[in-house]
Design an enzyme around this catalytic site. Structure first.
Site, PDB file in Angstrom:
ATOM      1  CB  CYS A 398      80.730 103.102  22.981  1.00  0.00           C
ATOM      2  SG  CYS A 398      82.324 103.886  22.780  1.00  0.00           S
ATOM      3  CG  HIS A 525      82.455  98.556  23.245  1.00  0.00           C
ATOM      4  ND1 HIS A 525      81.491  98.688  22.271  1.00  0.00           N
ATOM      5  CD2 HIS A 525      83.269  99.621  23.106  1.00  0.00           C
ATOM      6  CE1 HIS A 525      81.725  99.779  21.555  1.00  0.00           C
ATOM      7  NE2 HIS A 525      82.797 100.376  22.045  1.00  0.00           N
ATOM      8  CD  GLU A 527      79.748  95.539  22.994  1.00  0.00           C
ATOM      9  OE1 GLU A 527      79.485  96.010  24.120  1.00  0.00           O
ATOM     10  OE2 GLU A 527      80.056  96.242  22.012  1.00  0.00           O
TER      11      GLU A 527
HETATM   12  N1  GLN Z   1      82.424 107.628  17.985  1.00  0.00           N
HETATM   13  C1  GLN Z   1      82.507 107.625  19.404  1.00  0.00           C
HETATM   14  C2  GLN Z   1      83.930 107.815  19.902  1.00  0.00           C
HETATM   15  O1  GLN Z   1      84.868 107.689  19.170  1.00  0.00           O
HETATM   16  C3  GLN Z   1      81.938 106.329  19.954  1.00  0.00           C
HETATM   17  C4  GLN Z   1      82.787 105.140  19.632  1.00  0.00           C
HETATM   18  C5  GLN Z   1      82.081 103.838  19.863  1.00  0.00           C
HETATM   19  O2  GLN Z   1      80.868 103.797  19.991  1.00  0.00           O
HETATM   20  N2  GLN Z   1      82.834 102.753  19.874  1.00  0.00           N
HETATM   21  O3  GLN Z   1      84.117 108.116  21.049  1.00  0.00           O
END
Ligand code: GLN
Length: 595
Positions: A398, A525, A527
């Site tokens: 992300c 994600h 994970e």
């Molecule tokens: N802050 C970034 C976004 O909002 C990444 C978010 C994250 O890593 N979950 O896109």
């Protein structure tokens, strides 16, 4: 439907979540279908707006629910897929009661905690308990309910009252209360003290709940006379007093329960003894044994904001563990505080700077997890640059993907001020931008959340191969920003490959550097869907690359015989050839086909 309620007494942080998950697992091992509900007595509607620093990671579900990390434990232990409604909070209950009141559903009554809030809690539990979560049809046999907090907390009172009424309503034989408590050992005399548990059970009884089983946390096994004392004072049969003493890894907790026949006590109180089978935990036991004997390390540098706070990145750590066990390596996580890598720290705190860089340079692989806010972002960019230039395996999740794109734009395209508009709203080269559908005024539940589909752009990428050459995958998301589609052609021309995109083809989901041994960034994600024995494909790729096993893993994953978290299965036996394994350990490796 049968219910197992898990409550906690004396102090918080006793591992109630792991205990509840382990109870679920052992019941599942007895052939029962199990679901679970977590009750969090706080007022937040969900965990989405809570700081991981204070409350641990925000776990994300397929349906986009942002929930307590304990639901992650349930999903991993029971290999199930929960819904947002499986996490009840005071906020959700009050919201539903107030919505009903505004609609006029209470027909002029005075709306009160008892019976309206307590009824709403019971109705919620009954409605959610029957939702199938294991891919099969129809309701589960048993629902494990974990009540967060400690008995006696003001916040949990409506829940205790509701559960007291509920236990009475569903009746004996359908409800089993497991109370997790603490038996401290006084260091001076080395004596196990029962008084805190006695008090906590008394508190529980005074609130209308009677424990069937006591699960006592202690550093060592409980002495026979201590158990007898607890039995006498707490009115719990001797065989229903279980010790949860400290163990080397949490996969041992279900085995502790099995050894002490906790399942028999639970099945007896649920009238399920004739129905359930003997627990089958062979694979689980082999994995726990294997985990304990691994000692060839794989060092992963975790470059994040909340370093050292394992709960803040719990699912990432679990996914790394699953992958490490699959590669027969002992996981060593080196926490690198992202801001310590920055030039500013070099001047302000040279020792911290040096130690952060030493950790990064000593690692076999680098992982930059998700995150929000600009603290440490420049340090994360430096970590991605270091991994890219030095051909060190890298996984960016992300935010970790977004910063790898920023780094590439700065270093390779020469766009010095390339940035995300999250950190620099006026940058001339916005390579990461706010998504059009987001809300800038409301934080709760307004991100791009939950399971979304990613389509692979051809099968030549490492990620496509790791996912078993499937044309698409479904992974969980939680973000507001995305790679700027207008900059994609330039980035691609310079050698960055966008190996996975969403269904529109405009949203970038996976980025890879084809010329690098393993450099992968993902907008999702992975994970959250990793499981013991079924590691997430990209974590497996990272760890395999870190210990020179990537080619073998890629080969195995494309033969579709490897068990992965996304439903593909691959047969991957890569037992270590080193003589580092203790004698006898090969026996368990032979039984275990982990991947
Ligand atoms: N802050 C970034 C976004 O909002 C990444 C978010 C994250 O890593 N979950 O896109």
């Amino acid at each position: 439907m049968k219910y197992v309620l898990v409550t906690g007494g004396v102090v918080s942080g006793l591992g109630k979540g792991v205990t509840a998950s382990s109870i679920g697992l052992i019941l599942k091992a007895c052939g029962l279908r199990v679901t679970s509900i977590k009750i969090d007595p706080y007022l937040n509607t969900d965990a989405g707006t809570m700081s991981p620093f204070e409350h641990g990671e925000v776990f994300v579900l397929d349906d986009g629910g942002e929930v307590d990390l304990d639901l992650g434990n349930y999903e991993r232990f029971l290999d199930i897929t929960l819904t947002r409604d499986n996490n009840i909070t005071t906020g959700k209950i009050y919201q539903s009661v107030i919505d009903k009141e505004r609609k006029g559903d209470y027909l002029g009554q005075t709306v009160q905690v008892v019976p309206h809030v307590t009824d709403a809690i019971q109705e919620w539990i009954e409605r959610v308990a029957i939702i199938p979560v294991d891919g099969e049809e129809g309701p589960a046999d048993v629902c494990v309910i974990e009540l967060g907090g400690t008995i006696g907390d003001i916040e949990s009172m409506p829940f205790i009252e509701a559960l007291g009424q509920f236990s009475y309503r569903v009746g004996d034989g359908n409800f089993c209360l497991v109370h997790v408590s603490l038996v401290p050992v006084l260091s001076v005399v080395g004596e196990q003290k029962t008084k805190p548990t006695q008090h906590s059970v008394r508190g529980l009884r005074s609130l209308g709940l009677t424990p069937n089983i006591l699960a006592c946390r202690s550093t060592t096994e409980l002495d026979g006379n201590v158990k007898e004392k607890l039995s006498r004072f707490c009115h719990v049969p001797l065989e229903n007093i279980i010790t949860l003493y400290d163990v080397a890894n949490i996969w041992r907790v279900p085995l502790l329960l099995q050894d002490q026949k906790a399942h028999e006590a639970i099945l007896k109180s649920l009238n399920l003894k004739g129905y359930a089978l003997k627990p089958v935990l062979g694979e689980w036991t082999s994995r726990a044994d294997l985990c304990d004997i691994l000692h060839d390390p794989v060092r992963i540098a975790m470059v994040g904001k909340y370093t050292g706070l394992a709960d803040s990145y719990l699912s990432v750590l679990k996914a790394l563990l699953h992958a490490s066990v699959a590669c027969y390596r002992k996981l060593c996580v080196d926490w690198v505080p992202a801001s310590d890598l920055e030039d500013a720290t070099k001047k302000e705190n040279p020792d911290a700077y040096k130690s952060a860089w030493n950790l990064l340079k000593g690692a076999d692989a680098v992982l930059v997890p998700g995150g929000f806010g600009d603290r440490g972002v420049e340090g994360k960019i430096l970590a991605a640059k270091y991994a890219r230039e030095n051909r060190i395996p890298y996984l960016g999740i992300c935010l970790g993907m977004q910063i790898s794109v920023i780094e590439f734009a700065r270093s390779v395209l020469g766009l010095q001020d390339a940035n995300s508009t999250e950190f620099d709203p006026s940058t001339q080269n916005p390579c990461v931008i706010f998504m059009p559908e987001g809300s800038k005024t409301h934080m709760g539940g307004t991100m791009r959340l939950g399971s979304r589909r990613t389509y692979f752009q051809g099968m030549s990428s490492k990620s496509a191969k790791l996912y078993g050459n499937r044309s698409f995958i479904d992974e969980r998301h939680r973000h507001r920003y995305e790679v700027n589609p207008d900059m994609v052609p330039r980035l691609e021309e310079a050698g960055l490959s966008f190996a996975g995109k969403d269904e529109t083809g405009h949203r970038m989901e996976i980025v890879e550097l084809p010329t690098h041994p393993y450099f992968v960034g993902v907008q999702f994600h992975p994970e959250f869907k990793s499981r013991p024995g079924k590691p997430s494909a990209l974590f497996l790729g990272l760890v395999a690359a870190a210990c020179s096993q990537l080619d073998a893993v890629l080969k195995k994953c494309t033969t579709k015989t490897c068990k992965l978290s996304n439903g593909t299965s691959a047969h991957y036996e890569n037992a270590p050839k080193s003589s580092n394994f203790a004698a006898g350990s090969f026996a368990c490796i032979a039984i275990l086909v982990v991947c």
